[in-house]
Design a protein around this motif. Sequence first.
Motif, PDB file in Angstrom:
ATOM      1  N   ASP A   1      13.809   3.006  -7.376  1.00 42.54           N
ATOM      2  CA  ASP A   1      14.978   2.470  -8.068  1.00 42.54           C
ATOM      3  C   ASP A   1      14.713   2.295  -9.558  1.00 42.54           C
ATOM      4  O   ASP A   1      13.615   1.901  -9.964  1.00 42.54           O
ATOM      5  CB  ASP A   1      15.378   1.122  -7.470  1.00 42.54           C
ATOM      6  CG  ASP A   1      15.829   1.244  -6.027  1.00 42.54           C
ATOM      7  OD1 ASP A   1      16.335   2.321  -5.651  1.00 42.54           O
ATOM      8  OD2 ASP A   1      15.651   0.268  -5.282  1.00 42.54           O
ATOM      9  N   LEU A   2      15.717   2.581 -10.338  1.00 45.85           N
ATOM     10  CA  LEU A   2      15.651   2.367 -11.773  1.00 45.85           C
ATOM     11  C   LEU A   2      15.785   0.875 -12.084  1.00 45.85           C
ATOM     12  O   LEU A   2      16.504   0.148 -11.397  1.00 45.85           O
ATOM     13  CB  LEU A   2      16.796   3.095 -12.463  1.00 45.85           C
ATOM     14  CG  LEU A   2      16.797   4.616 -12.421  1.00 45.85           C
ATOM     15  CD1 LEU A   2      18.132   5.149 -12.903  1.00 45.85           C
ATOM     16  CD2 LEU A   2      15.676   5.158 -13.272  1.00 45.85           C
ATOM     17  N   LEU A   3      15.106   0.432 -13.139  1.00 47.04           N
ATOM     18  CA  LEU A   3      15.344  -0.920 -13.650  1.00 47.04           C
ATOM     19  C   LEU A   3      16.663  -0.953 -14.412  1.00 47.04           C
ATOM     20  O   LEU A   3      17.318  -1.973 -14.484  1.00 47.04           O
ATOM     21  CB  LEU A   3      14.217  -1.357 -14.580  1.00 47.04           C
ATOM     22  CG  LEU A   3      12.891  -1.725 -13.955  1.00 47.04           C
ATOM     23  CD1 LEU A   3      11.878  -2.083 -15.037  1.00 47.04           C
ATOM     24  CD2 LEU A   3      13.047  -2.874 -12.977  1.00 47.04           C
ATOM     25  N   GLY A   4      16.994   0.178 -15.024  1.00 48.38           N
ATOM     26  CA  GLY A   4      18.232   0.261 -15.786  1.00 48.38           C
ATOM     27  C   GLY A   4      18.487   1.685 -16.232  1.00 48.38           C
ATOM     28  O   GLY A   4      17.594   2.536 -16.199  1.00 48.38           O
TER      29      GLY A   4
ATOM     30  N   VAL B   1      15.248   3.583 -17.295  1.00 50.89           N
ATOM     31  CA  VAL B   1      14.073   2.714 -17.326  1.00 50.89           C
ATOM     32  C   VAL B   1      13.518   2.545 -15.912  1.00 50.89           C
ATOM     33  O   VAL B   1      14.267   2.261 -14.977  1.00 50.89           O
ATOM     34  CB  VAL B   1      14.436   1.323 -17.900  1.00 50.89           C
ATOM     35  CG1 VAL B   1      13.187   0.461 -18.038  1.00 50.89           C
ATOM     36  CG2 VAL B   1      15.170   1.448 -19.231  1.00 50.89           C
ATOM     37  N   TRP B   2      12.197   2.707 -15.794  1.00 48.89           N
ATOM     38  CA  TRP B   2      11.489   2.533 -14.524  1.00 48.89           C
ATOM     39  C   TRP B   2      10.417   1.459 -14.697  1.00 48.89           C
ATOM     40  O   TRP B   2       9.934   1.222 -15.804  1.00 48.89           O
ATOM     41  CB  TRP B   2      10.800   3.834 -14.114  1.00 48.89           C
ATOM     42  CG  TRP B   2      11.704   4.920 -13.681  1.00 48.89           C
ATOM     43  CD1 TRP B   2      12.069   5.229 -12.394  1.00 48.89           C
ATOM     44  CD2 TRP B   2      12.377   5.890 -14.499  1.00 48.89           C
ATOM     45  NE1 TRP B   2      12.912   6.313 -12.375  1.00 48.89           N
ATOM     46  CE2 TRP B   2      13.122   6.741 -13.665  1.00 48.89           C
ATOM     47  CE3 TRP B   2      12.426   6.119 -15.882  1.00 48.89           C
ATOM     48  CZ2 TRP B   2      13.889   7.793 -14.133  1.00 48.89           C
ATOM     49  CZ3 TRP B   2      13.195   7.167 -16.356  1.00 48.89           C
ATOM     50  CH2 TRP B   2      13.916   7.994 -15.488  1.00 48.89           C
ATOM     51  N   GLN B   3       9.995   0.858 -13.593  1.00 46.80           N
ATOM     52  CA  GLN B   3       8.903  -0.113 -13.630  1.00 46.80           C
ATOM     53  C   GLN B   3       7.577   0.606 -13.398  1.00 46.80           C
ATOM     54  O   GLN B   3       7.489   1.497 -12.557  1.00 46.80           O
ATOM     55  CB  GLN B   3       9.091  -1.187 -12.567  1.00 46.80           C
ATOM     56  CG  GLN B   3       8.024  -2.269 -12.643  1.00 46.80           C
ATOM     57  CD  GLN B   3       8.306  -3.436 -11.729  1.00 46.80           C
ATOM     58  OE1 GLN B   3       9.410  -3.587 -11.219  1.00 46.80           O
ATOM     59  NE2 GLN B   3       7.308  -4.278 -11.548  1.00 46.80           N
ATOM     60  N   SER B   4       6.542   0.173 -14.127  1.00 48.65           N
ATOM     61  CA  SER B   4       5.217   0.770 -13.968  1.00 48.65           C
ATOM     62  C   SER B   4       4.331  -0.119 -13.099  1.00 48.65           C
ATOM     63  O   SER B   4       4.626  -1.296 -12.883  1.00 48.65           O
ATOM     64  CB  SER B   4       4.550   0.957 -15.335  1.00 48.65           C
ATOM     65  OG  SER B   4       3.994  -0.262 -15.788  1.00 48.65           O
ATOM     66  N   SER B   5       3.228   0.464 -12.667  1.00 49.29           N
ATOM     67  CA  SER B   5       2.271  -0.271 -11.846  1.00 49.29           C
ATOM     68  C   SER B   5       1.543  -1.362 -12.630  1.00 49.29           C
ATOM     69  O   SER B   5       0.891  -2.206 -12.030  1.00 49.29           O
ATOM     70  CB  SER B   5       1.256   0.696 -11.231  1.00 49.29           C
ATOM     71  OG  SER B   5       0.595   1.435 -12.239  1.00 49.29           O
TER      72      SER B   5
END
Length: 171
Positions: free
Chosen positions: A26-29, A36-40
């Motif tokens: 899922d995209l953050l935005g 925008v994606w979340q990273s590890s």
Amino acid sequence: MLDDSKLLLRVQEYTDSREIQVIGKDLLGYGSDGSVWQSSRGTAIKAIHHEKNYKNELECYIRLKAAGVRQIGLFDVPFLDDYDANLRIIEISIVQPPYLLDFGKVYLDHPPTHLYDAQMMANALEEWQERFGDRWSKVWHAIRMLEKLGIYYFDPRPGNVCFGDEDEQEL
């Protein structure tokens, strides 16, 4: 919305080069400027479609970081962690409401020419006041504070300026 598959390929190249991963599918935005994606490592990785928007956004985060700014008025702002100019990627901290984000449509070092047209500016201010109601003064204060850094922010909308209790207000 533009096709995110090309953006995701750039994000994967970026994360591979830094030995991190995208978390989840899922995209953050997303928006007209990019996604925008979340990273590890718990950051947001924003891939931006157009060079001009990328340069504006990066320059804002560079200025905010140089000034040590993590908050503008009431609002948290993301803090620059890393970037890649060739891939048009910006890696920033993830913020929680209340926040102000998305600097792709700013004007740097001078206001836009429509600011000098009294009627156009009056129309914009009226529209923004309607959007935020009695909270407009807090948003306007943040916009004015950004101007001290040469950042003229003209995209105040609920997706970019979040108080955190918007759902409650609609009930």
